[in-house]
Design an enzyme around this catalytic site. Sequence first.
Site, short mmCIF file in Angstrom:
data_model
loop_
_atom_site.label_atom_id
_atom_site.label_comp_id
_atom_site.label_asym_id
_atom_site.label_seq_id
_atom_site.Cartn_x
_atom_site.Cartn_y
_atom_site.Cartn_z
N HIS A 142 -3.92 6.40 3.00
CA HIS A 142 -4.23 4.94 3.25
C HIS A 142 -3.32 3.80 4.03
O HIS A 142 -4.61 3.08 3.45
CB HIS A 142 -4.87 4.81 1.03
N ASP B 222 1.10 -1.44 0.12
CA ASP B 222 0.25 0.16 -0.05
C ASP B 222 0.99 0.84 0.29
O ASP B 222 2.20 1.20 0.08
CB ASP B 222 -0.93 0.61 1.39
N SER C 197 -11.18 -0.55 -0.29
CA SER C 197 -10.13 -0.52 0.19
C SER C 197 -10.13 -1.01 1.47
O SER C 197 -9.48 -1.72 2.15
CB SER C 197 -9.51 1.05 0.01
#
Length: 494
Positions: free
Chosen positions: A213, A160, A425
């Site tokens: 994220h 990520d 996600s």
Amino acid sequence: MKLKPLLACAASVLAASATFAAAGDPASAGSAQPSAQPANLSDFLAGQLASLTGTTSVMVHGSSIAAARQAVAATGMRKTGEFTGIGVVIAQASRSQVQAVRSAPGVTYVEGGAQPIDFLADDLAETSNTATRGAEAAANLVGADGTPLTGKGVSVAVIDSGVDPTHPYFREADGSSAVVANLKAVCAPVGELCTVQRLPRVVDTDTLSVGGHGTHVSGIVAGRPTTLTEGGRLQGAAPAAKLVSISTGAALVILGADSALNWVLENHEAPCGAGVPASTCPPIKVTNNSYGPSGGGELDPESATVKLQRALAAEGVVTVWAAGNDGGDGSTSLTNPPGQDPTGGIVSVASYYDQDTGTRDGVVSEFSSRGLSTDAATWPDVSAPGESITSSCRLYLAICATGLDFRNGPGVLDLGTFNTISGTSMAAPHVAGIVAQLFQADPTATPADIERALKVSAHKFTDGAAYVSGPLGTTSYDKGHGLVDVVGAVAALG
Ligand SMILES: [Ca+2]
Ligand SMILES: [Ca+2]
């Protein structure tokens, strides 16, 4: 090829904000009635009486404890206890006794004592692990190692934007971080030559890459049990799994992500290096991949990504993919291409919305990518909560600034440490954590065994497209086999 994190737009976050459902609202526990009228029954007890044979547990509320005692005795109920300070006698009562006690002098309310209350749903800051039954499994089941089913003994690799390993959600009891290895794929020039470098465990790769994220996703996988300063508790899907973070930066190119998968292929057995024992740095058994191209596409079996995930499956490592955030109606395939790989142990995850209550009969997220209705190969495998998910953030991280529900804690100086955002996600890392739980339950399972267990046990919530028969039970083009069920999946593993 350009990839992007699979995060839904802020609008769906707005739509998803909701209040928490209280299991038993004390404000509705009625007030005193005029003496001429029978006392009110609680809604639950009223519903229960319609079909009651034998006796049930009741709480008889009196204007005083003496009045309640007198009423219980006069109607012949069997007294089992008292809340003396609030004038309540607890008893076992038949239907006719309940009706009689309503008109006894000084009785103000009759409440059912057998009302089920939601498991951990009353003060949770995040209910998603209730919906998956993952928290129930962690509380009630043990792994092959005899310890609670929390993902202990398994490392999850999160590919990520990076991670802030110092975030309090990753803090172990001894002050160390759940992030046991901190890696960065460096591609210079961009998209050409990529190397994966090991960084000190305290380096915040997410801030370096202007991301956020990855920190949110990592918390969903393996956040440690945490209480917010304003109350409310939350934890990751696998709250004792270890994390191996491989940062690809905020702007993803396929070569960087493939370099990360390749690093896992070469290092999964000892991700912290040969000298570090599995007791402190367990083998990687699953990777989380919350990224992909916009608009789906066809599976490319010749791609490096697919070859790498097949090699990982052959070595016992599961690959979890976010299905994508392109929505759709089944008229075209919009799912993430590598997630369509039919190889056992490659799991594509659609987003489910638990309506912030932990319900298992919620809905498929509108943004969740649908497959082509006439081609089951393009359908997601399973669904997991991905809408309105609260996890670790930092106020200064770019992604977290898109969240709309800043939360603080666990320390008084921990401000904006959590936020609520949506996307497939957020669905995929629930499954990555669950896979860690399943490997703890059965360390001999193969990746194909794990995928099979997830599918055959999935809960058939009814929203959306109809289920049709498939080789591992019924499935659908929007939500796959249904909502993951950790307790059921453990049983299915055998
Ligand atoms: Ca699959
Ligand atoms: Ca939520």
